[in-house]
Design an enzyme around this catalytic site. Structure first.
Site, PDB file in Angstrom:
ATOM      1  CE  LYS A  39      46.621  32.489  32.275  1.00 26.03           C
ATOM      2  NZ  LYS A  39      46.885  31.077  31.984  1.00 26.03           N
ATOM      3  NE  ARG A  63      46.533  23.545  39.355  1.00 22.72           N
ATOM      4  CZ  ARG A  63      47.106  22.894  38.339  1.00 22.72           C
ATOM      5  NH1 ARG A  63      47.947  21.913  38.566  1.00 22.72           N
ATOM      6  NH2 ARG A  63      46.843  23.226  37.088  1.00 22.72           N
TER       7      ARG A  63
HETATM    8  N1  BES Z   1      42.852  29.900  33.980  1.00 22.98           N
HETATM    9  C1  BES Z   1      43.869  29.060  33.469  1.00 22.98           C
HETATM   10  C2  BES Z   1      43.347  27.927  32.608  1.00 22.98           C
HETATM   11  C3  BES Z   1      42.668  28.313  31.318  1.00 22.98           C
HETATM   12  C4  BES Z   1      43.388  28.347  30.161  1.00 22.98           C
HETATM   13  C5  BES Z   1      41.318  28.565  31.272  1.00 22.98           C
HETATM   14  C6  BES Z   1      42.756  28.665  28.976  1.00 22.98           C
HETATM   15  C7  BES Z   1      40.680  28.882  30.093  1.00 22.98           C
HETATM   16  C8  BES Z   1      41.405  28.927  28.938  1.00 22.98           C
HETATM   17  C9  BES Z   1      44.630  28.427  34.630  1.00 22.98           C
HETATM   18  O1  BES Z   1      44.744  29.190  35.776  1.00 22.98           O
HETATM   19  C10 BES Z   1      46.019  28.170  34.146  1.00 22.98           C
HETATM   20  O2  BES Z   1      46.707  29.106  33.899  1.00 22.98           O
HETATM   21  N2  BES Z   1      46.386  26.900  34.038  1.00 22.98           N
HETATM   22  C11 BES Z   1      47.677  26.518  33.602  1.00 22.98           C
HETATM   23  C12 BES Z   1      48.208  25.507  34.572  1.00 22.98           C
HETATM   24  C13 BES Z   1      49.643  25.172  34.353  1.00 22.98           C
HETATM   25  C14 BES Z   1      50.519  26.330  34.761  1.00 22.98           C
HETATM   26  C15 BES Z   1      49.978  23.948  35.174  1.00 22.98           C
HETATM   27  C16 BES Z   1      47.560  25.912  32.219  1.00 22.98           C
HETATM   28  O3  BES Z   1      46.616  25.168  31.963  1.00 22.98           O
HETATM   29  O4  BES Z   1      48.402  26.220  31.377  1.00 22.98           O
HETATM   30 MN    MN Z   2      46.409  30.482  35.713  1.00 22.64          MN
END
Ligand code: BES
Ligand code: MN
Ligand code: ZN
Length: 502
Positions: free
Chosen positions: A282, A356
């Site tokens: 990230k 997921r």
């Molecule tokens: N934990 C994150 C989602 C999240 C983002 C929660 C912001 C709270 C605040 C999750 O694991 C994630 O990284 N999701 C990605 C998925 C993508 C790579 C398909 C996302 O939403 O960007």
């Molecule tokens: Mn994630």
């Protein structure tokens, strides 16, 4: 702070501060407020007549009794807003605003009436519950790890007395207060778990906290570590946990374990104690917020505690798959394929779509309990936050009875849900060249494709999925929800389980 219930009229209360209220636009206060006004020789009426206090929601008036005819030192009048718009949410907020003011004023003893329980008002038990929930949740603050507490932090009041004048209401108030104490303890536990930094809230520490809760409340506790999860063929969950030095834990809490005559509901919460994104790292700016990526697990663990404290007539199972998501030499890589407990396979497109993956194996494990319903809750996608903002979590559900139960619980509890579709076409977006499914479906409809991925791993039970990504951390300070972790989900699940048992 102790919360007590007492039969007495507010004008007789010998507290540092007494709390009464006013609906917006009322010029001649009645009931308890009217009685206090009289004892103060019409001061409240005078302030209203002068236009200096209107009863707008959250508005406050502090008066000094100056050795008059009532024993209290100060009077706080809290504005309840328009009578026509007044509901349990407003009652909670009024209580929270008032008690925070009481703390700021340094009151050690506080006595209050139950907002909204007057003639033609709210259900007395629900109104008393809203009062106590608002009071406890409004006073919440995370102690943290400062060497000294902030200078402007005043101590909480020592006692908080809820007054009921009408003996007919007292029993209902007692019921409402007991429920609210259980719920507030759950929300506060969830907030503490989520606010705690990831170095102090590893999967093992999560398990310790769950075990302590089980001992306190009589829940059954079990935990599966890496070896056990591997022997159960949880290859998808294990893929996420692979790089971390912290051992993954599948926490299992049960309320009414072994009571085969009771229907079983399984709650499953995503417990990523830190989500760096893994190899699909990230961006740095807001990465710290990913200490809150176990908010689903926190909500599930805390809700099990509430179910036990309220002794709900259901067999409730809480599953919290916990792991850290980190990059490194053993970490999963984009393109890797893993096989989960159901035997189904998945291809990793992004190692940041890890939630997921955890849920896929935990939901396979849920089938073991022969559940009547399974609900998972997760901080799953940024797409959910983009779609709904901090107002509501997204609900996905493949069963109408279950969906109706959750939506009703959302309305009753104030933990809002908005239902989104589980279109079959979302499956096209997660088709893989090399496995049964892949773990991301691209930018468009990212919240729906993630739900469809999870549904793929549910077999043999009605299932619902709550994506609470936007709900775990509050950016804004609100009366019953100070900035930071919200404890979202605990009030939702409590209301849902209470109604499911009936
Ligand atoms: N934990 C994150 C989602 C999240 C983002 C929660 C912001 C709270 C605040 C999750 O694991 C994630 O990284 N999701 C990605 C998925 C993508 C790579 C398909 C996302 O939403 O960007
Ligand atoms: Mn994630
Ligand atoms: Zn995550």
């Amino acid at each position: 702070m102790d919360i007590k219930l007492k039969q007495a009229s507010i004008t007789a209360a010998a507290a540092d501060l007494i709390v009464v209220n006013l609906f917006q636009g009322v010029t001649a206060p009645g009931g308890a407020t009217g009685a206090v006004d009289q004892a103060l020789r019409g001061t409240i009426s005078d302030v209203i007549a002068a236009g200096d206090f209107t009863g707008k929601s959250g508005e406050m008036l502090v008066l000094y009794t100056r050795g008059g005819t009532i024993p209290a030192g100060r009077v706080l009048v809290i504005g309840l807003g328009e009578a026509g718009k007044f509901d349990l949410r407003a009652a909670r907020n009024a209580a929270a605003t008032a008690v925070r003011k009481a703390r700021d004023l340094g009151a050690k003893t506080v006595a209050t009436i139950v907002h909204g329980a007057g003639i033609g008002g709210l259900d007395p038990a629900a109104a008393a519950a809203a009062l106590v929930e608002g009071t406890r949740l409004g006073l919440y603050r995370f102690e943290g790890y400062r060497s000294k507490p902030p200078k402007d932090w005043k101590p909480d009041p020592e006692t908080f007395t809820v007054l009921g004048k009408d003996p007919a209401h007292l029993a209902a108030f007692q019921v409402g207060i007991a429920r609210a104490e259980a719920v507030a303890a759950g929300v506060i536990l969830a907030r503490d778990l989520v606010n705690t930094p990831a170095n102090y809230m590893t999967p093992s520490i999560m398990a310790e906290r769950a075990e302590a809760l089980a001992q306190e409340t009589g829940l059954t506790f079990d935990v599966l570590g890496r070896a056990k999860c591997k022997s159960l063929c949880m290859g998808i969950f294990m893929a996420v946990a692979e790089e971390s030095e912290q051992e993954p834990k599948l926490i299992i809490l049960e309320h009414n374990a072994g009571r085969d005559e009771l229907p079983t509901v399984v709650l499953v919460g995503k417990g990523v104690t830190f989500d760096s994104g893994g190899i699909s790292l990230k961006p740095g700016d807001e990465m710290w917020k990913m200490k809150s990526d176990m908010a689903g697990a926190a909500a599930v663990i805390a809700s099990l505690g509430v179910a036990a404290r309220l002794n709900l007539p259901l067999h409730v199972v809480g599953l919290a798959p916990c792991a850290e998501n980190l990059p490194g030499g053993r970490a999963q890589k984009p393109g890797d394929v893993f096989t989960g407990m159901t035997g189904k396979t998945m291809e990793v497109i992004s190692t940041d779509a890890e939630g997921r993956m955890l849920l896929a194996d935990a939901l396979a494990y849920a089938a073991k309990f022969g559940p009547a319903a399974v609900v998972d809750i997760a901080t799953l996608t940024g797409a959910q936050a983009i779609a709904l903002g901090p107002q509501a979590a997204a609900l996905f559900c493949n069963d109408e009875v279950l969906a109706a139960g959750l939506l009703a619980a959302a309305d009753a509890s104030g933990d809002r849900l908005w239902r989104l579709p589980l279109y079959d076409e979302y499956l096209d977006a997660i088709k893989s060249q090399v496995a049964d499914v892949k773990n991301t479906g691209g930018r468009y409809g990212g919240v729906g494709t993630s739900a469809k991925f999870i549904e793929h791993f549910t077999e043999g039970y009605p299932w619902a999925h709550v994506d609470m990504a936007s709900m775990s951390l509050a950016e804004e300070d609100k009366p019953a929800q100070p900035k930071g972790s919200t404890g979202y989900g605990v009030r939702l699940f409590t209301a849902f389980l209470e109604a499911w048992g009936k």
